[in-house]
Design an enzyme around this catalytic site. Structure first.
Site, PDB file in Angstrom:
ATOM      1  N   ASP A   1       0.817  -1.220   0.000  1.00  0.00           N
ATOM      2  CA  ASP A   1       0.000   0.000   0.000  1.00  0.00           C
ATOM      3  C   ASP A   1       0.849   1.268   0.000  1.00  0.00           C
ATOM      4  O   ASP A   1       0.420   2.299  -0.510  1.00  0.00           O
ATOM      5  CB  ASP A   1      -1.043   0.014   1.128  1.00  0.00           C
TER       6      ASP A   1
HETATM    7  C1  LAN Z   1       3.609  -0.931  10.215  1.00  0.00           C
HETATM    8  C2  LAN Z   1       3.559   0.484   9.843  1.00  0.00           C
HETATM    9  C3  LAN Z   1       2.912   0.770   8.529  1.00  0.00           C
HETATM   10  C4  LAN Z   1       1.805  -0.188   8.199  1.00  0.00           C
HETATM   11  C5  LAN Z   1       0.864   0.304   7.075  1.00  0.00           C
HETATM   12  C6  LAN Z   1       1.581   0.720   5.815  1.00  0.00           C
HETATM   13  C7  LAN Z   1       0.098   1.523   7.584  1.00  0.00           C
HETATM   14  C8  LAN Z   1      -0.160  -0.787   6.789  1.00  0.00           C
HETATM   15  O1  LAN Z   1      -1.108  -0.347   5.862  1.00  0.00           O
HETATM   16  C9  LAN Z   1       0.535  -2.079   6.433  1.00  0.00           C
HETATM   17  C10 LAN Z   1       1.389  -2.571   7.596  1.00  0.00           C
HETATM   18  C11 LAN Z   1       2.467  -1.568   8.027  1.00  0.00           C
HETATM   19  C12 LAN Z   1       3.576  -1.621   7.021  1.00  0.00           C
HETATM   20  C13 LAN Z   1       3.094  -1.919   9.375  1.00  0.00           C
HETATM   21  C14 LAN Z   1       3.260  -3.343   9.750  1.00  0.00           C
HETATM   22  C15 LAN Z   1       3.712  -3.622  11.196  1.00  0.00           C
HETATM   23  C16 LAN Z   1       4.735  -2.627  11.688  1.00  0.00           C
HETATM   24  C17 LAN Z   1       5.935  -2.694  10.788  1.00  0.00           C
HETATM   25  C18 LAN Z   1       4.069  -1.242  11.613  1.00  0.00           C
HETATM   26  C19 LAN Z   1       2.819  -1.110  12.447  1.00  0.00           C
HETATM   27  C20 LAN Z   1       5.110  -0.375  12.282  1.00  0.00           C
HETATM   28  C21 LAN Z   1       5.669  -1.258  13.423  1.00  0.00           C
HETATM   29  C22 LAN Z   1       5.182  -2.703  13.169  1.00  0.00           C
HETATM   30  C23 LAN Z   1       6.272  -3.724  13.568  1.00  0.00           C
HETATM   31  C24 LAN Z   1       5.779  -5.126  13.358  1.00  0.00           C
HETATM   32  C25 LAN Z   1       6.664  -3.474  15.024  1.00  0.00           C
HETATM   33  C26 LAN Z   1       7.623  -4.444  15.596  1.00  0.00           C
HETATM   34  C27 LAN Z   1       6.913  -5.493  16.355  1.00  0.00           C
HETATM   35  C28 LAN Z   1       6.879  -6.771  16.003  1.00  0.00           C
HETATM   36  C29 LAN Z   1       5.734  -7.601  16.407  1.00  0.00           C
HETATM   37  C30 LAN Z   1       7.944  -7.407  15.224  1.00  0.00           C
END
Ligand code: LAN
Length: 746
Positions: A475
């Site tokens: 996205d």
């Molecule tokens: C994010 C941030 C962005 C987010 C969007 C683009 C908004 C979404 O549409 C798709 C998923 C995504 C890329 C996403 C996935 C999970 C993330 C990377 C996070 C929420 C930011 C932090 C999180 C990550 C997994 C945190 C670390 C914790 C673990 C469980 C490994």
């Protein structure tokens, strides 16, 4: 002028190519030199810190990002001097003024590179992970950082003495023990009243033996939990043939990249040597004498305050197998597996310029690299250098962010919000700057190790944060492309992103579509849903594979619809069929009550906005059965109306995400209100009074400067952990006002 407290002023945000690091009294604005002057902290500075960063989380645990915002505002804010549209009706004029003030205020926070920096905190288990890495590797943070971290940790202590998994959460064992150990690492005395209270919480809830497995891992590396109390991570599974559904290459990339270095640490049984602090901590956090604890019995013990997902029988059996294998494992195979893990970590380091995919893996990879190459190695020092990319200073202290920022994501949404109407022509410099940034962030090359380590093709995609991070996301790629197109169409800039580059972006988006018609996050879904039965985390749901989501799918479908118009003749049939499959997926995800559940935002109003926006556009273009879309939109409108509060707004809490049921916030929230309004307006909803009431709430809540106050938290991951999106309080109200302006006022 906004108040910048004396010690806020000693922190400065340095920027380079999307990178953002806070430096204490810096000598230059070079991001590479952010640590040059950190020894100059005085006792007076420390006292001033505790005054200037005092923060009452009982009012609202979400900080307003004031350290950054007040500084930037004071430096950059200019009264709006363009020619405002003048309307006859005074009430309507108020709306235009609110819109212009909103954009004008937020433009003052945009930096010269074209992006909006901001707080991306929220989870409370990240900073402890980094502090543990710094303790094990004896790579201490500079004093000013340490002081500000302490302040942050105390600022988020709950009334009952514990901490949750994230800033709005009730206390959990994971949250409490991790912050407790962190504070002790940072030099706090165990007799400090706040630590005494925290210890009481830990003891009252069964002691640290019941910390969930991620906590067990961190404690084991701290020599505060016996490695025997931890289920085997079976490093040899990385040597499985690739066709096996349980091969880790098929896991969701975040799980893969966390369990990878965890397996390395586990296999080497990395742990700090016993010392005074460790011996004392062992007495502080457990009920029983440390040496008497039956460790193997603790492997599956989880405090009931923490337990979110329950171990499946399949996982239990697998643990029995891997724990038994661990006793007799082949040394030769182990060596081979460990060499492979290290190669993988090296590749990830090079692919991401040592930023790594996320905050958890960054900290654990640092430990592995330190173990493999030593403290003075370039590789380890490169890691340390990147720790600072994850740290953020706000009025609640220094926190670790969930990513190295949300740069591209925020620029994309904010720019599209401004470009929603012709009002954008009054903010040309803002759009020009955004364009420069979006252009620079497109991923144009991939590292040579890309395929070998299971990466999905990247070239042409966009990341969530920066091009150096370089993991493209479905996205985010779509947002990057849509923003580029919207800017091109505005005529504000001379386009430099070529047709070839945009066609590559289309290919990337197409390449991300799953067989179920939807889009996941970073990769295709690579294994069947039953793999979730092996989720060992206890605190997160749906982490094993990359699932298709309503939000990600909606964005990709919207961008593909734009691609059809932009490049007629380019892969038309393929794009058309991708859109149809995507629309089917979205429609199927709609719930009985007309809403959609969101995986990445709080919550039903968020996903519903994405879905309606997409369906409404498809209806206008005649791309899908109009009756089916019509029914779906009507149902969704019904859902939204039923949730409108008496004051005209909408409000959800994070519980919507964790409990999967709409959970109304006490107060309306401007972000939820904006999402609901955007949906209703996209859907051409006919009862304008309902929309007017919502717009009225946005106006009422706007500050004199054109800002909105930070309310509840609005991001989430894996259902159960919340994350801050500090730009949303501006971006979405601006977007809603701008759509209202376009539809009703000009
Ligand atoms: C994010 C941030 C962005 C987010 C969007 C683009 C908004 C979404 O549409 C798709 C998923 C995504 C890329 C996403 C996935 C999970 C993330 C990377 C996070 C929420 C930011 C932090 C999180 C990550 C997994 C945190 C670390 C914790 C673990 C469980 C490994």
């Amino acid at each position: 002028m906004l108040e910048v407290k004396p010690s806020w002023e000693s922190w400065q945000l340095l920027i380079k190519k999307g990178r953002q690091v806070w430096a204490f009294k810096p000598d230059s604005d070079d991001t590479e030199k952010h640590l040059d002057n950190v020894s100059s902290l005085t006792e007076a500075d420390i006292q001033q810190f505790s005054k200037d960063f005092s923060f009452d989380s009982r009012n609202n645990p979400n900080s307003g990002d004031n350290v950054f915002r007040h500084q930037y505002y004071n430096q950059n804010y200019k009264e709006f001097s363009g020619s405002r549209p003048v309307l006859q009706d005074a009430e309507q004029q108020k709306i235009v003024d609110a819109l212009i003030n909103g954009i004008n205020y937020f433009s003052s926070l945009q930096n010269e590179e074209g992006f909006w920096s901001g707080d991306y905190g929220g989870p409370l288990f990240l900073l402890p992970g980094l502090l543990i890495a710094s303790y094990i590797t004896k790579e201490a943070f500079p004093k000013p950082h340490q002081e500000l971290m302490k302040i942050y940790l105390f600022n988020h202590q709950n009334q009952d003495g514990g901490w949750g998994m994230h800033i709005e959460d009730d206390s959990t064992m994971f949250g409490t023990v991790m912050q407790y150990v962190s504070l002790r690492i940072l030099g706090l005395n165990k007799d400090d009243g706040r630590l005494v209270q925290a210890r009481r919480w830990i003891m009252d809830h069964g002691g640290a033996t019941g910390i969930p497995s991620w906590g067990k891992f961190y404690l084991a590396t701290m020599n505060l939990y016996h490695w025997d109390g931890f289920n085997s991570l079976f490093p040899e599974m990385w040597l499985f043939p690739k066709w096996l559904p349980v091969h880790p290459w098929r896991y969701w990339c975040h799980s893969r990249m966390v369990y990878l270095p965890m397996a390395y640490c586990y296999a080497h049984r990395i742990q700090v040597p016993e010392n005074e602090l460790i011996l004392s901590l062992r007495q502080e956090i457990f009920i029983d004498e440390y040496t008497e604890i039956n460790w193997p019995k603790q492997r599956n013990e989880v405090c009931e305050k923490d337990s979110y997902t329950i171990q499946s029988p399949v996982l239990k059996w697998m643990n029995i197998f891997t724990n038994t294998y661990e006793k007799f494992h082949s040394k030769w195979l182990r060596k081979k597996a460990l060499a492979y893990l290290l190669d993988y970590i090296h590749a990830e380091d090079l692919q991401t310029k040592y930023i790594n995919i996320g905050p958890v893996s960054q900290a654990i990879n640092s430990i592995c690299i330190w173990h493999a190459h030593g403290k003075d190695s370039d590789q380890f020092q490169n890691h340390v250098n990147r720790w600072y990319d994850y740290l953020w200073v706000a009025e609640d202290g220094m926190k670790m962010c969930g990513y190295n920022g949300s740069q591209l994501w925020d620029v994309a949404f904010t720019t599209r919000a401004i470009l929603e109407s012709d009002i954008a022509q009054l903010f040309k410099p803002t759009i020009e700057k955004s364009y420069r940034f979006v252009e620079k962030m497109q991923i144009l090359k991939q590292h040579s190790t890309h395929e070998q380590f299971f990466r999905h093709p990247s070239t042409g995609g966009w990341p969530f944060s920066t091009v150096d991070h370089s993991w493209p996301i479905a996205d985010c790629s779509a947002e990057g492309m849509s923003t580029t197109l919207s800017i091109h169409h505005s005529g504000i800039v001379k386009p430099v992103v070529t047709e070839e580059r945009l066609k590559k972006a289309i290919d990337v988006i197409l390449g991300f579509q799953n067989k179920d018609g939807g889009w996941a996050t970073y990769e295709l879904t690579r294994a069947p849903k039953w793999l979730e039965k092996l989720n060992p985390s206890e605190i997160f749901a749906d982490i094993m594979i990359d699932y298709s989501w309503t939000e990600c799918s909606s964005t990709c479908v919207q961008t593909l619809m734009e691609a059809l118009d932009e490049y007629p003749g380019y892969k038309t049939e393929k794009i058309h069929s991708a859109i149809i499959q995507g629309l089917k997926f979205i429609i199927n995800k709609q719930k009985e009550d007309g809403s959609w559940y969101a995986g990445w935002g709080v919550c039903f109003t968020y996903a519903t906005w994405f879905a309606i926006e997409t369906l409404a556009r498809a209806r206008k273009k005649g791309l899908y059965d109009a009756d089916i879309i019509g029914q779906s939109i009507t149902k969704a409108n019904g859902f939204l109306i039923s949730k409108q509060k008496l004051d005209g707004g909408w409000g959800e809490t994070y519980k919507s995400c964790a409990d999967l049921v709409y959970t109304e916030a006490k107060e309306s929230q401007v972000i939820n209100t904006a999402w609901a309004l955007l949906s209703l307006m996209a859907a051409d909803f006919k009862n304008k009074q309902i929309i007017d009431q919502g717009i009225h709430l946005l106006l009422e809540r706007q500050t004199e400067l054109g800002d909105w106050l930070q309310e509840g938290i609005s991001g989430v991951f894996n259902y159960n952990c919340m994350i801050t999106y500090s730009a949303y309080r501006n971006t979405f109200p601006i977007w809603a006002l701008n759509r209202y302006y376009k539809l009703f006022l000009c």
